[in-house]
Design a protein around this motif. Structure first.
Motif, PDB file in Angstrom:
ATOM      1  N   HIS A 187      96.958 150.330 -11.777  1.00 61.25           N
ATOM      2  CA  HIS A 187      98.253 149.099 -12.247  1.00 61.25           C
ATOM      3  C   HIS A 187      99.249 150.433 -11.659  1.00 61.25           C
ATOM      4  O   HIS A 187      99.622 151.347 -11.375  1.00 61.25           O
ATOM      5  N   TYR A 229     101.333 141.110 -16.204  1.00 63.91           N
ATOM      6  CA  TYR A 229     100.100 141.812 -15.313  1.00 63.91           C
ATOM      7  C   TYR A 229     100.284 140.625 -14.085  1.00 63.91           C
ATOM      8  O   TYR A 229     100.502 139.294 -13.823  1.00 63.91           O
ATOM      9  N   ALA A 286      97.740 140.393 -10.115  1.00 60.53           N
ATOM     10  CA  ALA A 286      97.250 141.338  -9.497  1.00 60.53           C
ATOM     11  C   ALA A 286      97.190 140.965  -7.570  1.00 60.53           C
ATOM     12  O   ALA A 286      97.687 139.519  -7.222  1.00 60.53           O
ATOM     13  N   THR A 323      96.947 145.742 -10.023  1.00 62.42           N
ATOM     14  CA  THR A 323      97.762 145.048 -10.766  1.00 62.42           C
ATOM     15  C   THR A 323      98.524 145.638 -10.843  1.00 62.42           C
ATOM     16  O   THR A 323      99.169 146.777 -10.920  1.00 62.42           O
ATOM     17  N   GLN A 334     102.142 145.809 -13.547  1.00 63.94           N
ATOM     18  CA  GLN A 334     101.844 145.707 -15.338  1.00 63.94           C
ATOM     19  C   GLN A 334     103.818 145.666 -15.365  1.00 63.94           C
ATOM     20  O   GLN A 334     104.050 146.928 -14.413  1.00 63.94           O
TER      21      GLN A 334
END
Length: 126
Positions: free
Chosen positions: A72, A108, A110, A120, A122
């Motif tokens: 992330h 999110y 991706a 991802t 975030q």
């Protein structure tokens, strides 16, 4: 006692291709590119604003390229971050908001590197 996560090794098939992706398309800073022999090369890159870096290379990790998933990158403005990466040629999915009843949404978006390692963007609700 502090336990700081500061380096994540990522398996890649082509070091130069991965280095170009992370540096040129994602904007990671190249901290190190060291190769004392044909059997070993390490490239360390750090995302802007992060205390944690990634390491790619030859002889760095024995995991299959593309096997790492769920990394992330936390951002303040997910729509601006996505637009910036898309503008640099990164195939980033549309932003998806997720929440539980009574809880603020977490957003999110991706994408993968050229080997399929999963990332991802975030945006946390704070």
């Amino acid at each position: 006692m502090d336990f700081r996560l500061e380096l994540i090794p990522l398996p890649v098939a082509d070091v130069d291709r991965a280095k170009a992706f992370y540096a040129d398309q994602l904007g990671f800073k190249v901290d190190l590119d060291f190769s004392p022999s044909d059997a070993f090369r390490v490239v360390q890159l750090t995302p802007p604003g992060s205390a944690c870096s990634i390491a790619i290379g030859v002889g760095v990790v024995g995991t299959t390229p593309g096997a790492v998933q769920g990394l992330h990158l936390v951002v303040d403005d997910i729509h601006a971050a996505r637009a910036e990466l898309v503008g640099r040629g990164v195939d980033v999915a549309e932003v998806v908001d997720m929440s539980a009843p009574g809880k603020p949404a977490v957003s999110y978006a991706a994408f993968t590197d050229p080997d399929g390692n999963g990332w991802t963007l975030q945006k946390l609700p704070y």
